[in-house]
Write a protein that holds these residues in place. Structure first.
Motif, short mmCIF file in Angstrom:
data_model
loop_
_atom_site.label_atom_id
_atom_site.label_comp_id
_atom_site.label_asym_id
_atom_site.label_seq_id
_atom_site.Cartn_x
_atom_site.Cartn_y
_atom_site.Cartn_z
N LEU A 101 -9.53 -42.31 -5.00
CA LEU A 101 -9.63 -43.51 -5.82
C LEU A 101 -11.08 -43.82 -6.15
O LEU A 101 -11.97 -43.61 -5.33
N LEU A 102 -11.32 -44.33 -7.35
CA LEU A 102 -12.65 -44.79 -7.72
C LEU A 102 -12.80 -46.27 -7.38
O LEU A 102 -11.85 -47.05 -7.50
N LYS A 103 -14.00 -46.65 -6.96
CA LYS A 103 -14.23 -48.01 -6.49
C LYS A 103 -14.15 -49.06 -7.59
O LYS A 103 -14.08 -50.25 -7.30
N ASP A 104 -14.19 -48.63 -8.84
CA ASP A 104 -14.12 -49.62 -9.92
C ASP A 104 -12.69 -49.92 -10.35
O ASP A 104 -12.45 -50.56 -11.36
N GLY A 105 -11.71 -49.46 -9.55
CA GLY A 105 -10.31 -49.72 -9.86
C GLY A 105 -9.89 -51.14 -9.53
O GLY A 105 -10.65 -51.93 -8.97
N GLU A 106 -8.65 -51.47 -9.86
CA GLU A 106 -8.11 -52.80 -9.60
C GLU A 106 -7.73 -52.95 -8.12
O GLU A 106 -7.27 -51.98 -7.50
N PRO A 107 -7.90 -54.15 -7.55
CA PRO A 107 -7.53 -54.37 -6.14
C PRO A 107 -6.08 -54.01 -5.84
O PRO A 107 -5.78 -53.43 -4.81
N GLU A 108 -5.19 -54.36 -6.76
CA GLU A 108 -3.77 -54.06 -6.54
C GLU A 108 -3.53 -52.56 -6.45
O GLU A 108 -2.65 -52.10 -5.71
N ALA A 109 -4.33 -51.80 -7.20
CA ALA A 109 -4.17 -50.34 -7.17
C ALA A 109 -4.56 -49.79 -5.80
O ALA A 109 -3.94 -48.84 -5.31
N MET A 110 -5.57 -50.39 -5.18
CA MET A 110 -5.98 -49.93 -3.86
C MET A 110 -4.91 -50.22 -2.82
O MET A 110 -4.59 -49.38 -1.98
N ILE A 111 -4.35 -51.41 -2.89
CA ILE A 111 -3.28 -51.77 -1.94
C ILE A 111 -2.10 -50.82 -2.10
O ILE A 111 -1.55 -50.32 -1.11
N ASP A 112 -1.72 -50.58 -3.34
CA ASP A 112 -0.60 -49.67 -3.60
C ASP A 112 -0.93 -48.26 -3.10
O ASP A 112 -0.07 -47.57 -2.53
N ALA A 113 -2.18 -47.83 -3.29
CA ALA A 113 -2.59 -46.50 -2.86
C ALA A 113 -2.51 -46.35 -1.35
O ALA A 113 -2.08 -45.30 -0.84
N VAL A 114 -2.93 -47.37 -0.62
CA VAL A 114 -2.87 -47.32 0.84
C VAL A 114 -1.42 -47.20 1.29
O VAL A 114 -1.10 -46.42 2.20
N ARG A 115 -0.54 -47.95 0.67
CA ARG A 115 0.87 -47.91 1.06
C ARG A 115 1.50 -46.57 0.71
O ARG A 115 2.31 -46.03 1.47
N ARG A 116 1.13 -46.02 -0.42
CA ARG A 116 1.63 -44.70 -0.78
C ARG A 116 1.06 -43.62 0.12
O ARG A 116 1.77 -42.69 0.52
#
Length: 225
Positions: A101-116
């Motif tokens: 993941l790139l750090k300039d992404g959306e917060p929701e995308a990071m949460i979803d990525a962790v769960r995936r």
């Protein structure tokens, strides 16, 4: 609740990511400022997911990922960085990271990525994914994972159904989507994916997707051949 270890050499980034994940209901079990500390904490705290910075002092994220997974193969490492250099992406994936993941992404995308990531599902930032797979298609030798012709030879041991599953993994399908496409239950799909990765000597679905493209099972528009 997912147990997460946050690794970044910038204290402000660690604090922000930790706050975001805890607000989302996940359990941040520790923070590390460099790769060496990450390896020690991962062994002691046994997180489900490690959010790993790429460039850090003392030990970089790629080598830290390699060491963590050598000790605890069941851990899922998700790279989090400002860089999207092709060589570094391949380095992270060959070390066993399940996503990038790139750090300039959306917060929701990071949460979803962790769960995936906790479910072992691959995830790459859209800006990175196309280049990764395009490079896989062009590659004639598997220098990044050290398998090359051996991977192609090992693919001969796959059953017709396993090759179908591998092709769909390469096309970016989830287990549920593969099950729907092939009229299989989720448990059966998981068994096929596990068999494919084991036979090909791969760490995860991301590497399986790259191999699917390299073997010509998926075209450059992510369509199964």
């Amino acid at each position: 609740m997912i147990r997460v270890l946050v690794v970044d050499d910038q204290a402000l980034v660690r604090a922000g990511v930790t706050l975001l994940l805890r607000t989302a209901g996940e359990d941040v079990v520790g923070e590390a400022a460099d790769g060496q500390e990450a390896v020690r904490l991962a062994e002691r705290l046994r997180p489900d997911v490690v959010l790993m910075d790429l460039r850090m002092p003392r030990l970089d994220g790629i080598e830290a990922t390699r060491r963590i997974l050598a000790a605890r193969p069941g851990t899922h490492v998700l790279m989090l960085t400002t860089f999207d250099d092709d060589a570094e992406v391949y380095g992270a994936l060959s070390a066993g990271a399940v996503g990038y993941l790139l750090k300039d992404g959306e917060p929701e995308a990071m949460i979803d990525a962790v769960r995936r990531a906790a479910r072992g599902e691959p995830l790459l930032a859209p800006a990175v994914l196309a280049r990764v797979l395009a490079r896989a298609v062009r590659a004639h030798q598997d220098t990044e994972t050290g398998r090359g012709e051996g991977t192609a030879a090992a693919s001969d041991s796959l059953t017709p159904r396993e090759r179908e599953v591998l092709a769909l993994v390469g096309a970016g399908r989830s287990n549920a989507e593969i099950g729907s496409d092939l009229h299989l239950g989720i448990t059966t799909v998981k068994s096929h994916v596990a068999a494919v990765t084991q036979k090909l000597g791969l760490r995860n679905r991301v590497q399986a997707a790259v191999v699917a493209h390299r073997l010509g099972l998926v075209d450059d528009r992510f369509r199964v051949r």
